[in-house]
Motif scaffolding. Sequence first.
Motif, mmCIF file in Angstrom:
data_model
loop_
_atom_site.group_PDB
_atom_site.id
_atom_site.type_symbol
_atom_site.label_atom_id
_atom_site.label_comp_id
_atom_site.label_asym_id
_atom_site.label_seq_id
_atom_site.Cartn_x
_atom_site.Cartn_y
_atom_site.Cartn_z
ATOM 1 N N UNK A 65 0.876 -1.173 0.000
ATOM 2 C CA UNK A 65 0.000 0.000 0.000
ATOM 3 C C UNK A 65 0.909 1.217 0.000
ATOM 4 N N UNK A 66 0.812 2.020 -1.048
ATOM 5 C CA UNK A 66 1.825 3.043 -1.317
ATOM 6 C C UNK A 66 1.206 4.428 -1.484
ATOM 7 N N UNK A 67 1.709 5.375 -0.708
ATOM 8 C CA UNK A 67 1.358 6.783 -0.923
ATOM 9 C C UNK A 67 2.249 7.316 -2.046
ATOM 10 N N UNK A 68 1.706 8.149 -2.910
ATOM 11 C CA UNK A 68 2.480 8.675 -4.039
ATOM 12 C C UNK A 68 3.585 9.607 -3.564
ATOM 13 N N UNK A 69 3.250 10.529 -2.683
ATOM 14 C CA UNK A 69 4.199 11.567 -2.264
ATOM 15 C C UNK A 69 4.832 11.209 -0.922
ATOM 16 N N UNK A 70 6.122 10.877 -0.989
ATOM 17 C CA UNK A 70 6.870 10.468 0.197
ATOM 18 C C UNK A 70 8.140 11.305 0.325
ATOM 19 N N UNK A 71 8.747 11.340 1.510
ATOM 20 C CA UNK A 71 10.048 11.991 1.648
ATOM 21 C C UNK A 71 11.078 11.288 0.755
ATOM 22 N N UNK A 72 12.121 11.989 0.305
ATOM 23 C CA UNK A 72 12.536 13.293 0.837
ATOM 24 C C UNK A 72 11.933 14.511 0.145
ATOM 25 N N UNK A 73 11.395 14.386 -1.068
ATOM 26 C CA UNK A 73 10.933 15.591 -1.768
ATOM 27 C C UNK A 73 9.418 15.747 -1.806
ATOM 28 N N UNK A 74 8.700 14.721 -1.405
ATOM 29 C CA UNK A 74 7.241 14.755 -1.399
ATOM 30 C C UNK A 74 6.664 15.071 -2.784
ATOM 31 N N UNK A 75 7.254 14.482 -3.816
ATOM 32 C CA UNK A 75 6.699 14.642 -5.166
ATOM 33 C C UNK A 75 6.077 13.321 -5.607
ATOM 34 N N UNK A 76 6.896 12.434 -6.162
ATOM 35 C CA UNK A 76 6.336 11.161 -6.631
ATOM 36 C C UNK A 76 7.208 9.969 -6.245
ATOM 37 N N UNK A 77 7.923 10.103 -5.107
ATOM 38 C CA UNK A 77 8.840 9.030 -4.694
ATOM 39 C C UNK A 77 8.151 7.683 -4.553
ATOM 40 N N UNK A 78 6.939 7.680 -3.996
ATOM 41 C CA UNK A 78 6.233 6.418 -3.793
ATOM 42 C C UNK A 78 5.956 5.709 -5.095
ATOM 43 N N UNK A 79 5.460 6.449 -6.059
ATOM 44 C CA UNK A 79 5.143 5.846 -7.351
ATOM 45 C C UNK A 79 6.411 5.411 -8.076
ATOM 46 N N UNK A 80 7.437 6.243 -8.044
ATOM 47 C CA UNK A 80 8.671 5.886 -8.743
ATOM 48 C C UNK A 80 9.297 4.627 -8.152
ATOM 49 N N UNK A 81 9.239 4.487 -6.829
ATOM 50 C CA UNK A 81 9.760 3.280 -6.188
ATOM 51 C C UNK A 81 8.942 2.061 -6.604
ATOM 52 N N UNK A 82 7.621 2.234 -6.659
ATOM 53 C CA UNK A 82 6.752 1.124 -7.054
ATOM 54 C C UNK A 82 7.021 0.713 -8.502
#
Length: 216
Positions: free
Chosen positions: A51-68
């Motif tokens: 379960x992934x939030x799109x905006x995560x640290x460190x920049x709060x842009x799209x880290x969650x999605x990019x990691x997924x």
Amino acid sequence: MSRVLIAEDLYLLRDGLVHLLQAHGFTVVAAVESGPELLKGLLELRPDVSIVDVRLPPTFTDEGLQAALAARAKVPGLPILVLSQHVEQLYARELLADGSGAIGYLLKDRVFNATQFVDAVRRVAEGGTAMDPEVIAKLLASNARNEPLAALTPREREVLEAMAEGRSNAGISQRLYLSESAVAKHTASIFAKLGLAPSDDDNRRVLAVLAYLNSR
């Protein structure tokens, strides 16, 4: 018993998700708060669903999605359920692009009860899809001028939206108060108008519809 990884930067929501899922029989293998932690957990733990939030640290842009997306590139079909604050069409399209299923995109303020959410988590863990109606509506709206979509009747569009959410004919029947035979006729008409091969397999059917919306 499904193994779950949670990626959410807000402590109260993250902790709430942990307790909710544990109460429904899931095993939470990790609860992380940043993109790098998420990617590491996805690749090392290989959870049954994340379960992934799109905006995560460190920049709060799209880290969650990019990691997924990075994890799914290395582990095709790795189940991901995005839990976001907003409808981001680009994110939804990227998530759907590989056509392998086991994906979901829900909006935080439209998850109205635990049963609805847990059902979506289980569906994605099993390789299915769980798309919020608003996400589907946005994809349809962005393709409104597409001739095949424009040819659909209002009722067929309702059936298409429900189909894209991951609902079976029985589920669509209950939601729209139609007989299952009427739903079957509508879906056959939709597939004919969109030029898609008909299928009795619910997941293949959903993937075909989502692939169509994603390709326009």
